[in-house]
Design an enzyme around this catalytic site. Structure first.
Site, PDB file in Angstrom:
ATOM      1  N   ARG A  41       0.820  -1.225   0.000  1.00  0.00           N
ATOM      2  CA  ARG A  41       0.000   0.000   0.000  1.00  0.00           C
ATOM      3  C   ARG A  41       0.848   1.266   0.000  1.00  0.00           C
ATOM      4  O   ARG A  41       0.386   2.318  -0.458  1.00  0.00           O
ATOM      5  CB  ARG A  41      -0.938  -0.001   1.206  1.00  0.00           C
ATOM      6  CG  ARG A  41      -2.176  -0.844   0.958  1.00  0.00           C
ATOM      7  CD  ARG A  41      -3.105  -0.779   2.140  1.00  0.00           C
ATOM      8  NE  ARG A  41      -4.426  -1.274   1.780  1.00  0.00           N
ATOM      9  CZ  ARG A  41      -5.338  -1.654   2.661  1.00  0.00           C
ATOM     10  NH1 ARG A  41      -5.065  -1.594   3.965  1.00  0.00           N
ATOM     11  NH2 ARG A  41      -6.511  -2.078   2.263  1.00  0.00           N
ATOM     12  N   LYS A 206     -15.425 -15.397   6.630  1.00  0.00           N
ATOM     13  CA  LYS A 206     -16.838 -15.259   6.983  1.00  0.00           C
ATOM     14  C   LYS A 206     -17.769 -15.079   5.789  1.00  0.00           C
ATOM     15  O   LYS A 206     -17.550 -14.222   4.943  1.00  0.00           O
ATOM     16  CB  LYS A 206     -17.018 -14.055   7.897  1.00  0.00           C
ATOM     17  CG  LYS A 206     -16.526 -14.284   9.314  1.00  0.00           C
ATOM     18  CD  LYS A 206     -16.465 -12.963   9.997  1.00  0.00           C
ATOM     19  CE  LYS A 206     -16.964 -13.007  11.421  1.00  0.00           C
ATOM     20  NZ  LYS A 206     -17.036 -11.613  11.924  1.00  0.00           N
ATOM     21  N   GLY A 356      -6.800  -6.448   0.617  1.00  0.00           N
ATOM     22  CA  GLY A 356      -5.588  -6.438   1.413  1.00  0.00           C
ATOM     23  C   GLY A 356      -5.017  -7.836   1.577  1.00  0.00           C
ATOM     24  O   GLY A 356      -3.856  -8.084   1.250  1.00  0.00           O
ATOM     25  N   GLY A 380     -12.424  -4.304   1.403  1.00  0.00           N
ATOM     26  CA  GLY A 380     -13.818  -3.892   1.563  1.00  0.00           C
ATOM     27  C   GLY A 380     -14.247  -2.942   0.457  1.00  0.00           C
ATOM     28  O   GLY A 380     -15.355  -3.033  -0.078  1.00  0.00           O
TER      29      GLY A 380
HETATM   30  C1  3PG Z   1      -8.588  -1.765   4.953  1.00  0.00           C
HETATM   31  O1  3PG Z   1      -7.551  -2.241   5.392  1.00  0.00           O
HETATM   32  O2  3PG Z   1      -9.550  -2.469   4.590  1.00  0.00           O
HETATM   33  C2  3PG Z   1      -8.675  -0.278   4.770  1.00  0.00           C
HETATM   34  O3  3PG Z   1      -7.473   0.349   5.101  1.00  0.00           O
HETATM   35  C3  3PG Z   1      -9.821   0.264   5.579  1.00  0.00           C
HETATM   36  O4  3PG Z   1      -9.613  -0.011   6.936  1.00  0.00           O
HETATM   37  P1  3PG Z   1     -10.883  -0.228   7.887  1.00  0.00           P
HETATM   38  O5  3PG Z   1     -11.543  -1.505   7.411  1.00  0.00           O
HETATM   39  O6  3PG Z   1     -10.323  -0.326   9.270  1.00  0.00           O
HETATM   40  O7  3PG Z   1     -11.777   0.963   7.711  1.00  0.00           O
HETATM   41 MG    MG Z   2     -11.027  -3.658   6.001  1.00  0.00          MG
END
Ligand code: 3PG
Ligand code: MG
Length: 399
Positions: A41, A206, A356, A380
């Protein structure tokens, strides 16, 4: 897309101007040592930062790291990230010890043209993630005071309605950075008119996290391959016993219903690797899915499953993959994820790795990143994009 881009901002000239860049520098840290275990990232935001430095901007970078609870928490400091960012940029990064306080103000004020500052973790401030508009707005005012323009290059966070993502662009001239632009370009190909067959591979632990995307994708995809911890809830829905594997009991009925509606599009594992315990050195064997012993838990998909999934992937023209097939961090349970990743690289298809964890898996397994069409920095965020949801960070740039 009616979004202004970094190139538009550069064309106006940014020399001597303060440019506030929202990045997603939320990198995984080693639990024992705290060292950055995957810097993907950080690398992903270099094109935007490099262009701004080159153009002589005073670059003020902000990001979250982890999920601190609205107050400073040293284990989530961006200090180590500043060090790595400086190495990769080939220039020192001036780190502030707070986000909008005295240290941040003087760090920003002292920047020379072409220099880079990194503010401390945005989530050390309750205003960043607050549901209260006024509280978020007050924090956004303080952040916006550090920039003459705003660049969003935090694709991984565009699905969050947070001050730095949603409220700051309402206060400053705003553009999309190179990474956000590329991510949206790629993902829009998957939603608009994917070349067929379109095959999606989902893993991870999940079902509940993936339910919305499964619902949204079912009508669109030609095949949906399901592995990872979530496959056991689907296997249970087929009436199989899953031993002590991960199981979301309250999702079994939902999975049964999805399988009925899927019209044979959903492919589940036919064999799995079961172990005595969740441990790297646990005794383990491969069994058929109808033979999972009651005292053992599944930690990976088996070789026959990899072969079946690989056959489906070899036909594909478009592939989206999110979520590991097993506990790839443990060598004994990495073969499923590796096998699927390799099948994706071999397919004559446009392939997108979302997330990620799956992106980190590609790098941790030593696979060639360039053999994938695109590796998204958003987990996400990419899923919510494919669900067709409005992403607050993108919507804010459109205004
Ligand atoms: C992630 O790692 O999915 C993003 O950086 C967003 O982080 P978060 O899910 O804690 O909002
Ligand atoms: Mg996340």
């Amino acid at each position: 897309m009616s979004i202004r881009t970094l190139d538009d901002l550069l064309a106006e000239g940014v020399s001597g101007r303060r440019v506030l860049v929202r990045a997603d520098l939320n990198v995984p840290l080693d639990k024992q040592t705290g060292a950055i275990s995957d810097d993907g990232r950080i690398r992903a935001v270099l094109p935007t930062l490099g262009a701004l430095v080159e153009a002589g901007a005073k670059v003020v970078v902000c990001s979250h790291l982890g999920r601190p609870k609205g107050a400073p928490d040293p284990q989530f400091s961006l200090g180590p990230v500043a060090g790595r960012l400086g190495e990769l940029l080939g220039a020192p990064v001036h780190i502030a010890t707070d986000t909008v306080g005295e240290s941040a103000r003087s760090t920003v004020a002292d920047l020379a043209d072409g220099q880079v500052a990194l503010l401390e973790n945005l989530r050390f401030n309750a205003g960043e993630t607050s549901k209260d508009e006024a509280e978020r707005g007050a924090f956004a005012d303080q952040l916006a005071a550090f920039g003459d323009a705003y660049v969003d290059d935090a694709f991984g966070a565009v699905h969050r309605k947070h001050a730095s993502v949603f409220d700051v662009p309402a206060r400053l001239p705003h553009v999309a950075g190179r990474l956000v632009l590329r991510e949206v370009e790629v993902l829009s190909k998957l939603t608009a008119d994917p070349e067929r067959p379109y095959v999606v591979v989902l893993g991870g632990s999940k079902v509940s996290d993936k339910l919305a995307v499964i619902e949204a994708l079912l009508p669109t995809v030609d095949r949906l391959l399901i592995g990872g911890g979530m496959c056991f809830t689907f296997l249970k829905a087929q009436g199989l016993e899953v031993g002590t594997s991960l199981l979301e009991k309250d999702m079994v009925e939902t999975c049964r219903n999805l399988l009925e509606r899927a019209d044979g599009k959903i492919l589940l594992p036919v064999d799995v690797v079961v172990a005595d315990a969740f441990a790297p050195d646990a005794a383990h064997d491969t069994v058929r899915v109808d033979g999972i012993p009651s005292h053992r838990l599944g930690l990976d998909v088996g070789p026959e499953t990899v072969a079946g999934f690989s056959a489906a992937l070899s036909q594909a023209k478009t592939i989206f993959w999110n979520g590991p097939m097993g506990v790839f961090e443990m060598a004994a349970f990495a073969a499923g994820t590796r096998g699927i990743a390799e099948a994706i690289t071999k397919a004559d298809a446009f392939s997108v790795v979302g997330g990620g964890d799956s992106a980190a898996a590609v790098r941790a397994l030593g696979l060639d990143e360039s053999s994938f069409g695109h590796i998204s920095t958003g987990g996400g965020a990419s899923l919510e994009y494919l669900e067709g949801k409005t992403l607050p960070g993108i919507a804010a740039l459109e205004n």
